[in-house]
Scaffold this active site. Structure first.
Site, PDB file in Angstrom:
ATOM      1  N   GLU A 294      70.541  77.991  25.688  1.00  0.00           N
ATOM      2  CA  GLU A 294      71.214  78.731  26.764  1.00  0.00           C
ATOM      3  C   GLU A 294      70.907  78.128  28.143  1.00  0.00           C
ATOM      4  O   GLU A 294      71.793  78.032  28.992  1.00  0.00           O
ATOM      5  CB  GLU A 294      70.788  80.198  26.715  1.00  0.00           C
ATOM      6  CG  GLU A 294      71.278  80.909  25.452  1.00  0.00           C
ATOM      7  CD  GLU A 294      70.668  82.290  25.268  1.00  0.00           C
ATOM      8  OE1 GLU A 294      69.864  82.725  26.141  1.00  0.00           O
ATOM      9  OE2 GLU A 294      71.003  82.945  24.263  1.00  0.00           O
TER      10      GLU A 294
ATOM     11  N   TYR B  72      77.656  82.978  24.287  1.00  0.00           N
ATOM     12  CA  TYR B  72      77.599  84.031  23.263  1.00  0.00           C
ATOM     13  C   TYR B  72      78.113  83.553  21.901  1.00  0.00           C
ATOM     14  O   TYR B  72      78.430  84.379  21.043  1.00  0.00           O
ATOM     15  CB  TYR B  72      78.376  85.260  23.734  1.00  0.00           C
ATOM     16  CG  TYR B  72      77.569  86.152  24.670  1.00  0.00           C
ATOM     17  CD1 TYR B  72      76.325  86.682  24.293  1.00  0.00           C
ATOM     18  CD2 TYR B  72      78.049  86.499  25.932  1.00  0.00           C
ATOM     19  CE1 TYR B  72      75.588  87.502  25.137  1.00  0.00           C
ATOM     20  CE2 TYR B  72      77.322  87.319  26.787  1.00  0.00           C
ATOM     21  CZ  TYR B  72      76.096  87.825  26.375  1.00  0.00           C
ATOM     22  OH  TYR B  72      75.365  88.650  27.203  1.00  0.00           O
TER      23      TYR B  72
ATOM     24  N   HIS C 241      70.723  89.999  30.392  1.00  0.00           N
ATOM     25  CA  HIS C 241      70.620  89.204  29.174  1.00  0.00           C
ATOM     26  C   HIS C 241      69.273  88.506  29.183  1.00  0.00           C
ATOM     27  O   HIS C 241      68.833  88.031  30.232  1.00  0.00           O
ATOM     28  CB  HIS C 241      71.724  88.141  29.116  1.00  0.00           C
ATOM     29  CG  HIS C 241      71.460  87.095  28.058  1.00  0.00           C
ATOM     30  ND1 HIS C 241      71.796  87.296  26.735  1.00  0.00           N
ATOM     31  CD2 HIS C 241      70.854  85.884  28.117  1.00  0.00           C
ATOM     32  CE1 HIS C 241      71.408  86.237  26.040  1.00  0.00           C
ATOM     33  NE2 HIS C 241      70.832  85.364  26.850  1.00  0.00           N
TER      34      HIS C 241
ATOM     35  N   ASN D 279      74.645  96.808  29.972  1.00  0.00           N
ATOM     36  CA  ASN D 279      73.197  97.022  29.865  1.00  0.00           C
ATOM     37  C   ASN D 279      72.398  96.076  30.784  1.00  0.00           C
ATOM     38  O   ASN D 279      71.264  95.723  30.512  1.00  0.00           O
ATOM     39  CB  ASN D 279      72.745  96.929  28.407  1.00  0.00           C
ATOM     40  CG  ASN D 279      73.034  95.571  27.795  1.00  0.00           C
ATOM     41  OD1 ASN D 279      73.540  94.676  28.468  1.00  0.00           O
ATOM     42  ND2 ASN D 279      72.692  95.394  26.540  1.00  0.00           N
TER      43      ASN D 279
ATOM     44  N   LYS E 260      73.781  90.688  34.560  1.00  0.00           N
ATOM     45  CA  LYS E 260      75.193  90.777  34.176  1.00  0.00           C
ATOM     46  C   LYS E 260      76.010  91.393  35.315  1.00  0.00           C
ATOM     47  O   LYS E 260      75.441  91.927  36.292  1.00  0.00           O
ATOM     48  CB  LYS E 260      75.298  91.609  32.893  1.00  0.00           C
ATOM     49  CG  LYS E 260      74.673  90.939  31.672  1.00  0.00           C
ATOM     50  CD  LYS E 260      74.812  91.830  30.438  1.00  0.00           C
ATOM     51  CE  LYS E 260      74.183  91.199  29.216  1.00  0.00           C
ATOM     52  NZ  LYS E 260      74.320  92.097  28.030  1.00  0.00           N
TER      53      LYS E 260
HETATM   54  N1  UDP Z   1      76.910  94.493  22.890  1.00  0.00           N
HETATM   55  C1  UDP Z   1      77.946  95.397  22.824  1.00  0.00           C
HETATM   56  N2  UDP Z   1      78.036  96.210  21.721  1.00  0.00           N
HETATM   57  C2  UDP Z   1      77.136  96.156  20.704  1.00  0.00           C
HETATM   58  C3  UDP Z   1      76.079  95.228  20.771  1.00  0.00           C
HETATM   59  C4  UDP Z   1      75.989  94.407  21.885  1.00  0.00           C
HETATM   60  O1  UDP Z   1      78.771  95.483  23.718  1.00  0.00           O
HETATM   61  O2  UDP Z   1      77.263  96.916  19.724  1.00  0.00           O
HETATM   62  C5  UDP Z   1      76.807  93.609  24.070  1.00  0.00           C
HETATM   63  C6  UDP Z   1      75.655  93.977  25.008  1.00  0.00           C
HETATM   64  O3  UDP Z   1      76.061  93.707  26.350  1.00  0.00           O
HETATM   65  C7  UDP Z   1      74.559  93.031  24.545  1.00  0.00           C
HETATM   66  C8  UDP Z   1      75.374  91.777  24.236  1.00  0.00           C
HETATM   67  O4  UDP Z   1      76.559  92.284  23.623  1.00  0.00           O
HETATM   68  O5  UDP Z   1      73.582  92.837  25.533  1.00  0.00           O
HETATM   69  C9  UDP Z   1      74.712  90.793  23.317  1.00  0.00           C
HETATM   70  O6  UDP Z   1      74.320  91.444  22.138  1.00  0.00           O
HETATM   71  P1  UDP Z   1      72.882  91.182  21.492  1.00  0.00           P
HETATM   72  O7  UDP Z   1      72.876  91.803  20.139  1.00  0.00           O
HETATM   73  O8  UDP Z   1      72.545  89.728  21.598  1.00  0.00           O
HETATM   74  O9  UDP Z   1      71.908  92.061  22.441  1.00  0.00           O
HETATM   75  P2  UDP Z   1      70.794  91.608  23.518  1.00  0.00           P
HETATM   76  O10 UDP Z   1      70.143  90.355  22.993  1.00  0.00           O
HETATM   77  O11 UDP Z   1      71.511  91.400  24.829  1.00  0.00           O
HETATM   78  O12 UDP Z   1      69.836  92.768  23.592  1.00  0.00           O
HETATM   79 MG    MG Z   2      71.089  88.599  22.412  1.00  0.00          MG
END
Ligand code: UDP
Ligand code: MG
Length: 152
Positions: free
Chosen positions: A126, A49, A115, A112, A9
């Protein structure tokens, strides 16, 4: 054998962690099958997303992911989806296990670093967004018998 999408990211690119992230996945034994740097447009980010479009953090997430370049990668191997997500750690870096990328290099739930697709079905959806079929390279890694073992 599975294929998964990993994105470094914008925070990971800006913080100089592209090499570290590639190194962790490469040393895990996964096989790199596609790699490119992308300045993602809003429409593509929203497609990527799409399953999260009703979440409150969706607009901020789209702003973030389009704010600066990302690095898109395809990784292959046995259980590649699960293995890549394990190497990344939990979504919230504060809940990620020590030794994972997010625990070792991140603090914020949005910023974080990485992805990773969450299932083989998500990975297929994706990867089709980020790569044309001819951009994914089929090859044999010299050590893959040793890394993949009986799971090959
Ligand atoms: N995210 C966020 N706030 C939240 C949860 C997720 O900003 O409360 C962001 C974070 O960058 C995350 C992305 O949205 O990686 C996608 O969320 P997902 O639940 O799919 O998490 P991931 O699969 O990336 O662990
Ligand atoms: Mg995810």
């Amino acid at each position: 054998m599975e294929r998964t999408l990993v994105l470094v990211k914008p925070d990971g690119v800006q913080r100089g962690l592209v090499g570290t992230i590639i190194q962790r996945l490469e040393q895990r034994g996964l096989r790199l099958a596609g790699l490119k740097m992308v300045r993602v447009d809003r429409a593509t980010a929203e497609r990527h997303y799409e399953p999260l479009k009703d979440r409150p953090f969706f607009p901020a997430l789209i702003d973030f992911i389009t704010s600066s370049p990302v690095v898109a990668m395809a990784w292959e191997g046995p259980h590649a989806v699960e293995a890549a997500r394990q190497t990344m750690g939990a979504t919230n870096p504060l809940q990620a296990a020590p030794g994972t990328l997010r625990a070792d290099y991140a603090l914020d739930i949005q910023f974080n670093l990485v992805h990773g697709s969450d299932s083989a079905e998500s990975a297929a959806r994706e990867l089709a967004i980020w790569f044309r079929p001819e951009e994914l390279v089929s090859w044999t890694r010299a050590d893959e018998d040793w890394a993949f073992g009986q799971s090959k």
